[in-house]
Design a protein around this motif. Structure first.
Motif, PDB file in Angstrom:
ATOM      1  N   MET A   1       0.840  -1.201   0.000  1.00  0.00           N
ATOM      2  CA  MET A   1       0.000   0.000   0.000  1.00  0.00           C
ATOM      3  C   MET A   1       0.869   1.242   0.000  1.00  0.00           C
ATOM      4  SD  MET A   1      -2.799   1.229   2.860  1.00  0.00           S
ATOM      5  CE  MET A   1      -3.875  -0.164   2.509  1.00  0.00           C
ATOM      6  N   ASN A   2       0.474   2.207  -0.812  1.00  0.00           N
ATOM      7  CA  ASN A   2       1.190   3.484  -0.827  1.00  0.00           C
ATOM      8  C   ASN A   2       1.038   4.176   0.520  1.00  0.00           C
ATOM      9  OD1 ASN A   2       1.401   6.491  -1.244  1.00  0.00           O
ATOM     10  ND2 ASN A   2       2.060   5.761  -3.258  1.00  0.00           N
ATOM     11  N   ASP A   3       2.132   4.748   1.026  1.00  0.00           N
ATOM     12  CA  ASP A   3       2.093   5.405   2.331  1.00  0.00           C
ATOM     13  C   ASP A   3       1.066   6.526   2.373  1.00  0.00           C
ATOM     14  OD1 ASP A   3       4.082   3.959   3.734  1.00  0.00           O
ATOM     15  OD2 ASP A   3       5.586   4.922   2.468  1.00  0.00           O
ATOM     16  N   ASP A   4       0.877   7.229   1.241  1.00  0.00           N
ATOM     17  CA  ASP A   4      -0.061   8.338   1.220  1.00  0.00           C
ATOM     18  C   ASP A   4      -1.496   7.861   1.347  1.00  0.00           C
ATOM     19  OD1 ASP A   4       1.939  10.231   0.983  1.00  0.00           O
ATOM     20  OD2 ASP A   4       1.969  10.089  -1.207  1.00  0.00           O
ATOM     21  N   ALA A   5      -1.745   6.563   1.086  1.00  0.00           N
ATOM     22  CA  ALA A   5      -3.098   6.028   1.128  1.00  0.00           C
ATOM     23  C   ALA A   5      -3.390   5.295   2.441  1.00  0.00           C
ATOM     24  CB  ALA A   5      -3.307   5.072  -0.048  1.00  0.00           C
ATOM     25  N   GLN A   6      -2.522   5.427   3.410  1.00  0.00           N
ATOM     26  CA  GLN A   6      -2.720   4.740   4.672  1.00  0.00           C
ATOM     27  C   GLN A   6      -3.971   5.256   5.378  1.00  0.00           C
ATOM     28  OE1 GLN A   6       0.715   5.322   7.042  1.00  0.00           O
ATOM     29  NE2 GLN A   6       1.892   3.701   6.079  1.00  0.00           N
ATOM     30  N   SER A   7      -4.636   4.345   6.091  1.00  0.00           N
ATOM     31  CA  SER A   7      -5.777   4.748   6.906  1.00  0.00           C
ATOM     32  C   SER A   7      -5.277   5.505   8.122  1.00  0.00           C
ATOM     33  CB  SER A   7      -6.558   3.512   7.354  1.00  0.00           C
ATOM     34  OG  SER A   7      -5.827   2.809   8.346  1.00  0.00           O
ATOM     35  N   THR A  11      -1.652   5.199  10.294  1.00  0.00           N
ATOM     36  CA  THR A  11      -0.780   6.340  10.560  1.00  0.00           C
ATOM     37  C   THR A  11      -0.504   6.465  12.052  1.00  0.00           C
ATOM     38  OG1 THR A  11      -1.673   7.479   8.630  1.00  0.00           O
ATOM     39  CG2 THR A  11      -0.502   8.808  10.248  1.00  0.00           C
ATOM     40  N   VAL A  12      -1.551   6.297  12.860  1.00  0.00           N
ATOM     41  CA  VAL A  12      -1.370   6.343  14.314  1.00  0.00           C
ATOM     42  C   VAL A  12      -0.420   5.239  14.761  1.00  0.00           C
ATOM     43  CG1 VAL A  12      -2.529   6.007  16.531  1.00  0.00           C
ATOM     44  CG2 VAL A  12      -3.578   7.449  14.797  1.00  0.00           C
ATOM     45  N   ASP A  13      -0.600   4.036  14.224  1.00  0.00           N
ATOM     46  CA  ASP A  13       0.268   2.919  14.610  1.00  0.00           C
ATOM     47  C   ASP A  13       1.713   3.194  14.218  1.00  0.00           C
ATOM     48  OD1 ASP A  13       0.468   0.146  15.681  1.00  0.00           O
ATOM     49  OD2 ASP A  13       1.207  -0.257  13.655  1.00  0.00           O
ATOM     50  N   ARG A  14       1.934   3.808  13.061  1.00  0.00           N
ATOM     51  CA  ARG A  14       3.290   4.156  12.639  1.00  0.00           C
ATOM     52  C   ARG A  14       3.902   5.170  13.612  1.00  0.00           C
ATOM     53  NH1 ARG A  14       4.026   3.082   7.017  1.00  0.00           N
ATOM     54  NH2 ARG A  14       4.420   0.849   7.040  1.00  0.00           N
ATOM     55  N   SER A  43       9.367  11.192   2.554  1.00  0.00           N
ATOM     56  CA  SER A  43       8.383  12.222   2.871  1.00  0.00           C
ATOM     57  C   SER A  43       7.444  11.772   3.987  1.00  0.00           C
ATOM     58  CB  SER A  43       7.586  12.602   1.619  1.00  0.00           C
ATOM     59  OG  SER A  43       6.869  11.494   1.118  1.00  0.00           O
ATOM     60  N   SER A  44       7.086  10.482   4.002  1.00  0.00           N
ATOM     61  CA  SER A  44       6.224   9.957   5.064  1.00  0.00           C
ATOM     62  C   SER A  44       6.951   9.981   6.403  1.00  0.00           C
ATOM     63  CB  SER A  44       5.781   8.534   4.740  1.00  0.00           C
ATOM     64  OG  SER A  44       4.982   8.498   3.579  1.00  0.00           O
ATOM     65  N   ALA A  45       8.241   9.606   6.393  1.00  0.00           N
ATOM     66  CA  ALA A  45       9.032   9.645   7.626  1.00  0.00           C
ATOM     67  C   ALA A  45       9.134  11.071   8.147  1.00  0.00           C
ATOM     68  CB  ALA A  45      10.416   9.063   7.374  1.00  0.00           C
ATOM     69  N   GLN A  46       9.340  12.011   7.234  1.00  0.00           N
ATOM     70  CA  GLN A  46       9.441  13.419   7.635  1.00  0.00           C
ATOM     71  C   GLN A  46       8.136  13.906   8.258  1.00  0.00           C
ATOM     72  OE1 GLN A  46      12.123  15.955   7.354  1.00  0.00           O
ATOM     73  NE2 GLN A  46      10.596  16.608   8.855  1.00  0.00           N
ATOM     74  N   ARG A  47       7.003  13.521   7.684  1.00  0.00           N
ATOM     75  CA  ARG A  47       5.709  13.957   8.217  1.00  0.00           C
ATOM     76  C   ARG A  47       5.462  13.360   9.606  1.00  0.00           C
ATOM     77  NH1 ARG A  47       4.001  13.125   2.857  1.00  0.00           N
ATOM     78  NH2 ARG A  47       3.013  11.148   3.412  1.00  0.00           N
ATOM     79  N   LEU A  48       5.824  12.106   9.777  1.00  0.00           N
ATOM     80  CA  LEU A  48       5.652  11.470  11.084  1.00  0.00           C
ATOM     81  C   LEU A  48       6.463  12.197  12.154  1.00  0.00           C
ATOM     82  CD1 LEU A  48       5.808   7.630  10.333  1.00  0.00           C
ATOM     83  CD2 LEU A  48       3.903   8.847  11.409  1.00  0.00           C
ATOM     84  N   LEU A  49       7.726  12.426  11.872  1.00  0.00           N
ATOM     85  CA  LEU A  49       8.597  13.085  12.842  1.00  0.00           C
ATOM     86  C   LEU A  49       8.124  14.507  13.136  1.00  0.00           C
ATOM     87  CD1 LEU A  49      12.031  11.825  11.486  1.00  0.00           C
ATOM     88  CD2 LEU A  49      10.980  11.187  13.661  1.00  0.00           C
TER      89      LEU A  49
END
Length: 263
Positions: A1-7, A11-14, A43-49
């Motif tokens: 699954m694309n990271d941008d399409a995560q539920s 995202t919370v679990d990540r 980009s997903s890692a950056q958004r999480l941090l």
């Protein structure tokens, strides 16, 4: 699954995965390192941090661009302790251990040159002492309760804490020679538990074992009895049950599920 399409739940679990990935060995993350660790794009890692830093769970270093734990983590940990924390987590383990051994059980955590009792359950014979045990301090050099913690520290760390320190003598059996103490620590490491018979309190004997978070000891569990109590068997017969209890509490602290423990 694309990271941008995560539920949202994914995202919370990540985000929670990021927080629990911190440890004594991993005290900060860079964006690319986290991307590789979680198998997500940069980009997903950056958004999480960035999201965790915005809420204070992480603290970014403007020079290194690395993220360490932030003040919100301290606030949450302090709230957990004020609402019972470690003591509440240990209570059930201590109650079962006291019931099975018919002896007093305690959980202690480090406090400088001592360990401090934060939870205790009386055995079938009643209170071990005339005052509540919670809050009592046990010096590093006297008794199984403290030895079960200090023995399992890194040897250099233990020596830095204890070397050259004067040791008080509490009973005729208190060991105050530094070399002899080091031998008693090594013996505890070899057996996996500690035994004392009147070293700190002449009227008490005890067995104790370390409670760990990962490989590091964070405290000790103790089974103790008064010498005037009429109890069946030798207290050392209770070692297997003590070790079961320390493993149970260590698993609770690490939040390990039964499946994870089997693996």
């Amino acid at each position: 699954m694309n990271d941008d399409a995560q539920s949202p739940l994914q995202t919370v679990d990540r985000a929670l995965q990021v927080l629990i990935s911190y440890s004594e060995r991993r005290r900060d993350w860079g964006v690319m390192e986290l991307s590789d660790e979680l198998g997500i794009d940069k980009s997903s890692a950056q958004r999480l941090l960035a999201a965790l830093a915005f809420r204070g769970f992480l603290r970014p270093d403007p020079i290194t661009r690395r993220y360490s734990l932030g003040p919100t983590m301290w606030r949450m940990a302090a709230l957990w302790e004020r609402t019972g924390g470690l003591a509440a987590l240990a209570d059930g383990v201590l109650e079962r251990l006291a019931r099975d051994t018919d002896r007093t059980t305690t959980f202690t955590i480090p406090d400088g040159f001592h360990v401090r009792c934060i939870a205790a359950v009386d055995g079938g014979g009643g209170p071990l002492r005339g005052h509540p045990l919670v809050g009592d301090l046990y010096p590093a050099h006297a008794g199984a309760t403290s030895r079960a913690y200090f023995a399992f520290l890194d040897r250099n760390e233990r020596r830095a804490l204890l070397s050259g320190r004067p040791f008080a003598r509490f009973t005729d059996l208190t060991e105050v020679d530094e070399a002899a103490l080091e031998r008693s620590f090594e013996e505890a490491v070899q057996t996996g538990w500690a035994f004392s018979d009147g070293e700190y309190d002449a009227a008490t004997r005890a067995i104790a074992a370390p409670v760990r978070l990962g490989r590091r000891p964070i405290g000790s569990l103790t089974v103790a009895e008064g010498k005037n109590e009429d109890l069946p068997g030798d207290i050392r017969d209770q070692v297997p049950r003590l070790l079961e209890a320390t493993e149970e509490l260590s698993n609770l602290l690490a939040h390990r599920t039964p499946a994870a423990r089997r693996r």
